[in-house]
Write an enzyme that holds these catalytic residues in place. Structure first.
Site, PDB file in Angstrom:
ATOM      1  N   TRP A   1     -38.611 -22.700 -58.484  1.00 46.10           N
ATOM      2  CA  TRP A   1     -37.624 -23.633 -59.030  1.00 46.10           C
ATOM      3  C   TRP A   1     -38.268 -24.638 -59.993  1.00 46.10           C
ATOM      4  O   TRP A   1     -37.614 -25.133 -60.892  1.00 46.10           O
ATOM      5  CB  TRP A   1     -36.951 -24.409 -57.897  1.00 46.10           C
ATOM      6  CG  TRP A   1     -36.034 -23.607 -57.021  1.00 46.10           C
ATOM      7  CD1 TRP A   1     -34.685 -23.464 -57.199  1.00 46.10           C
ATOM      8  CD2 TRP A   1     -36.360 -22.869 -55.833  1.00 46.10           C
ATOM      9  NE1 TRP A   1     -34.161 -22.679 -56.187  1.00 46.10           N
ATOM     10  CE2 TRP A   1     -35.155 -22.306 -55.348  1.00 46.10           C
ATOM     11  CE3 TRP A   1     -37.555 -22.621 -55.134  1.00 46.10           C
ATOM     12  CZ2 TRP A   1     -35.108 -21.526 -54.190  1.00 46.10           C
ATOM     13  CZ3 TRP A   1     -37.502 -21.843 -53.984  1.00 46.10           C
ATOM     14  CH2 TRP A   1     -36.300 -21.303 -53.527  1.00 46.10           C
TER      15      TRP A   1
ATOM     16  N   HIS B   1     -36.014 -27.250 -52.226  1.00 47.66           N
ATOM     17  CA  HIS B   1     -36.284 -26.201 -53.215  1.00 47.66           C
ATOM     18  C   HIS B   1     -37.202 -26.679 -54.345  1.00 47.66           C
ATOM     19  O   HIS B   1     -37.450 -25.937 -55.284  1.00 47.66           O
ATOM     20  CB  HIS B   1     -34.972 -25.596 -53.734  1.00 47.66           C
ATOM     21  CG  HIS B   1     -34.366 -24.637 -52.749  1.00 47.66           C
ATOM     22  ND1 HIS B   1     -33.121 -24.090 -52.897  1.00 47.66           N
ATOM     23  CD2 HIS B   1     -34.853 -24.128 -51.585  1.00 47.66           C
ATOM     24  CE1 HIS B   1     -32.871 -23.283 -51.858  1.00 47.66           C
ATOM     25  NE2 HIS B   1     -33.896 -23.300 -51.047  1.00 47.66           N
TER      26      HIS B   1
ATOM     27  N   ARG C   1     -40.006 -23.481 -44.815  1.00 45.23           N
ATOM     28  CA  ARG C   1     -38.866 -22.571 -44.648  1.00 45.23           C
ATOM     29  C   ARG C   1     -38.762 -22.083 -43.199  1.00 45.23           C
ATOM     30  O   ARG C   1     -37.651 -21.923 -42.669  1.00 45.23           O
ATOM     31  CB  ARG C   1     -39.000 -21.388 -45.614  1.00 45.23           C
ATOM     32  CG  ARG C   1     -37.759 -20.525 -45.640  1.00 45.23           C
ATOM     33  CD  ARG C   1     -37.709 -19.582 -46.844  1.00 45.23           C
ATOM     34  NE  ARG C   1     -36.340 -19.104 -47.019  1.00 45.23           N
ATOM     35  CZ  ARG C   1     -35.981 -17.827 -46.925  1.00 45.23           C
ATOM     36  NH1 ARG C   1     -36.888 -16.907 -46.688  1.00 45.23           N
ATOM     37  NH2 ARG C   1     -34.723 -17.475 -47.083  1.00 45.23           N
TER      38      ARG C   1
ATOM     39  N   HIS D   1     -35.408 -22.512 -41.062  1.00 42.33           N
ATOM     40  CA  HIS D   1     -34.665 -21.378 -40.500  1.00 42.33           C
ATOM     41  C   HIS D   1     -34.658 -21.374 -38.977  1.00 42.33           C
ATOM     42  O   HIS D   1     -33.747 -20.838 -38.360  1.00 42.33           O
ATOM     43  CB  HIS D   1     -35.203 -20.060 -41.044  1.00 42.33           C
ATOM     44  CG  HIS D   1     -34.631 -19.689 -42.370  1.00 42.33           C
ATOM     45  ND1 HIS D   1     -34.519 -18.407 -42.828  1.00 42.33           N
ATOM     46  CD2 HIS D   1     -34.109 -20.478 -43.353  1.00 42.33           C
ATOM     47  CE1 HIS D   1     -33.965 -18.402 -44.033  1.00 42.33           C
ATOM     48  NE2 HIS D   1     -33.722 -19.642 -44.370  1.00 42.33           N
TER      49      HIS D   1
HETATM   50 ZN1  ZEM Z   1     -34.154 -22.252 -49.089  1.00 46.34          ZN
HETATM   51  N1  ZEM Z   1     -34.358 -20.377 -49.875  1.00 46.34           N
HETATM   52  N2  ZEM Z   1     -32.148 -22.029 -49.031  1.00 46.34           N
HETATM   53  N3  ZEM Z   1     -33.987 -24.037 -48.185  1.00 46.34           N
HETATM   54  N4  ZEM Z   1     -36.155 -22.424 -49.087  1.00 46.34           N
HETATM   55  C1  ZEM Z   1     -35.525 -19.796 -50.257  1.00 46.34           C
HETATM   56  C2  ZEM Z   1     -36.792 -20.366 -50.236  1.00 46.34           C
HETATM   57  C3  ZEM Z   1     -37.065 -21.591 -49.688  1.00 46.34           C
HETATM   58  C4  ZEM Z   1     -31.416 -20.944 -49.469  1.00 46.34           C
HETATM   59  C5  ZEM Z   1     -31.941 -19.684 -49.794  1.00 46.34           C
HETATM   60  O1  ZEM Z   1     -31.143 -18.586 -49.778  1.00 46.34           O
HETATM   61  C6  ZEM Z   1     -33.328 -19.495 -50.089  1.00 46.34           C
HETATM   62  C7  ZEM Z   1     -32.819 -24.673 -47.823  1.00 46.34           C
HETATM   63  C8  ZEM Z   1     -31.557 -24.264 -48.179  1.00 46.34           C
HETATM   64  C9  ZEM Z   1     -31.269 -23.023 -48.726  1.00 46.34           C
HETATM   65  C10 ZEM Z   1     -36.854 -23.499 -48.616  1.00 46.34           C
HETATM   66  C11 ZEM Z   1     -36.350 -24.578 -47.888  1.00 46.34           C
HETATM   67  C12 ZEM Z   1     -35.013 -24.793 -47.686  1.00 46.34           C
HETATM   68  C13 ZEM Z   1     -35.254 -18.494 -50.744  1.00 46.34           C
HETATM   69  C14 ZEM Z   1     -36.308 -17.503 -51.232  1.00 46.34           C
HETATM   70  C15 ZEM Z   1     -33.892 -18.309 -50.654  1.00 46.34           C
HETATM   71  C16 ZEM Z   1     -33.162 -17.039 -51.097  1.00 46.34           C
HETATM   72  C17 ZEM Z   1     -36.869 -16.755 -50.022  1.00 46.34           C
HETATM   73  C18 ZEM Z   1     -37.922 -15.749 -50.436  1.00 46.34           C
HETATM   74  O2  ZEM Z   1     -37.580 -14.821 -51.178  1.00 46.34           O
HETATM   75  O3  ZEM Z   1     -39.084 -15.905 -50.020  1.00 46.34           O
HETATM   76  C19 ZEM Z   1     -30.005 -21.278 -49.456  1.00 46.34           C
HETATM   77  C20 ZEM Z   1     -28.872 -20.369 -49.866  1.00 46.34           C
HETATM   78  C21 ZEM Z   1     -29.919 -22.574 -49.018  1.00 46.34           C
HETATM   79  C22 ZEM Z   1     -28.731 -23.443 -48.844  1.00 46.34           C
HETATM   80  C23 ZEM Z   1     -27.593 -23.270 -49.459  1.00 46.34           C
HETATM   81  C24 ZEM Z   1     -33.114 -25.833 -47.047  1.00 46.34           C
HETATM   82  C25 ZEM Z   1     -32.052 -26.760 -46.436  1.00 46.34           C
HETATM   83  C26 ZEM Z   1     -34.478 -25.907 -46.940  1.00 46.34           C
HETATM   84  C27 ZEM Z   1     -35.334 -26.906 -46.228  1.00 46.34           C
HETATM   85  C28 ZEM Z   1     -34.939 -28.139 -45.948  1.00 46.34           C
HETATM   86  C29 ZEM Z   1     -38.253 -23.362 -48.974  1.00 46.34           C
HETATM   87  C30 ZEM Z   1     -39.358 -24.372 -48.706  1.00 46.34           C
HETATM   88  C31 ZEM Z   1     -38.376 -22.156 -49.654  1.00 46.34           C
HETATM   89  C32 ZEM Z   1     -39.635 -21.543 -50.268  1.00 46.34           C
HETATM   90  C33 ZEM Z   1     -40.252 -20.567 -49.294  1.00 46.34           C
HETATM   91  C34 ZEM Z   1     -41.500 -19.888 -49.833  1.00 46.34           C
HETATM   92  O4  ZEM Z   1     -41.918 -18.921 -49.190  1.00 46.34           O
HETATM   93  O5  ZEM Z   1     -42.059 -20.308 -50.843  1.00 46.34           O
END
Ligand code: ZEM
Length: 286
Positions: free
Chosen positions: A178, A162, A34, A38
């Site tokens: 997920w 995800h 993440r 970001h």
């Molecule tokens: Zn995420 N993501 N993401 N994402 N994401 C979260 C967690 C993780 C969205 C999003 O709002 C959120 C992509 C696209 C999008 C990862 C990778 C990628 C979380 C939870 C949210 C809310 C955060 C938390 O509470 O810790 C949205 C709206 C997306 C697109 C529409 C893309 C593209 C990613 C990578 C290629 C990963 C690995 C996580 C898990 C993080 C963790 O701490 O476990």
């Protein structure tokens, strides 16, 4: 200390720190992925601003963005690696760490190249508001990712990340993982998105997400509104189905699109050297 340019040594140290028994599901991997995403996902193709170059999250204006809540954990995990290899820039370290984490969690090997530099101050940071808002729908998702230069197929492939990690109520407000095994990279996210009858759920905070209770495991899984939007939009759904059916195609497409994400905003010459290093420099800024 390793020799400057010994990325194999850095990769080895990143791989060694992923195992974190006390943290989340036992791995630093998901939060590192993440962080990499970001750092790059602020890119705006039209103005050619944002992107992983610069490592702007070291500064409050970007690092303190509510959209980046929780990513300080990822940066703290990587500090010992930075200390052991002070010649690597943070921007290279964060992107490399995401790639290493994906591979170590059973995902594909992502081609990665160094050369990013770190901002010397906070004057070049992208504005807040460029990262996606999980409470919204397909139009918003397209708006955000088209801005970076991605198409519908690439958006769906990227969303397969995800498979990894979880939502934390104290970071994003959303809650849960997920898939059942969130430290193993796979196409399960897509399969569950289609196979399960996802139900609305309102958290005590008022936040709305989707949930499914796995009766056998007694475990609750979740989807964000933006995840469900991929299932409910006809053009996105074609790719959700493709990736649910064929893990290898997903891995292949994910490899290309994650590599593209890590490169957004970088201009390289024929030898691969990054050309746009103005106003930034490498170096250790703690
Ligand atoms: Zn995420 N993501 N993401 N994402 N994401 C979260 C967690 C993780 C969205 C999003 O709002 C959120 C992509 C696209 C999008 C990862 C990778 C990628 C979380 C939870 C949210 C809310 C955060 C938390 O509470 O810790 C949205 C709206 C997306 C697109 C529409 C893309 C593209 C990613 C990578 C290629 C990963 C690995 C996580 C898990 C993080 C963790 O701490 O476990």
């Amino acid at each position: 200390m390793s020799q400057a340019g010994d990325y194999a040594a850095v990769k080895k140290d990143i791989a060694a720190l992923l195992h974190q028994p006390e943290y989340d599901d036992g791995s630093a991997g998901p939060v590192l992925v993440r962080l990499a995403w970001h750092s790059a996902g602020t890119y705006d193709a039209e103005t050619d601003t944002g992107g992983s170059n610069g490592a702007g999250m070291r500064y409050e204006a970007e690092g303190g963005d509510p959209a980046n809540a929780g990513l300080q954990h990822a940066r703290v995990f990587l500090e010992p690696v930075k200390r052991a290899h002070p010649w690597i820039t943070y921007s290279d370290l964060w992107t490399l760490a995401g790639c290493v984490a994906i591979q170590e969690m059973g995902g594909p090997e992502i081609p990665w190249a160094p050369g990013r530099t770190d901002f010397v101050d906070d004057s070049k940071l992208p504005p807040r508001g460029r990262l996606p808002d999980a409470a919204q729908g397909a139009d918003h998702v397209r708006h955000i990712f088209y801005r970076m230069g991605f198409n519908d197929q690439e958006i769906v492939a990227l969303s397969g990340a995800h498979n990894l990690g979880r939502c934390h109520a104290d970071r994003s407000g959303f809650s849960g993982a997920w898939v059942q095994n969130p430290t193993r990279f796979s196409n399960t996210y897509f399969r569950l998105l289609l196979a399960v009858d996802w139900k609305h759920k309102q958290l005590p905070s008022g936040i709305r997400q989707f949930m499914y209770i796995d009766e056998d495991l007694g475990e609750e899984l979740m989807m964000l509104p933006t995840d469900i939007a991929l299932r409910d939009d006809a053009k996105f759904k074609v790719w959700v189905q493709r990736y649910a059916e064929d893990r290898d195609v997903f891995f292949e497409d994910f490899t290309k699109v994650f590599a593209k994400l890590m490169e957004l905003g970088l201009k390289r010459d024929e030898s691969g050297s990054v050309l746009n290093t103005d106003n930034v420099k490498g170096g250790y800024i703690s």
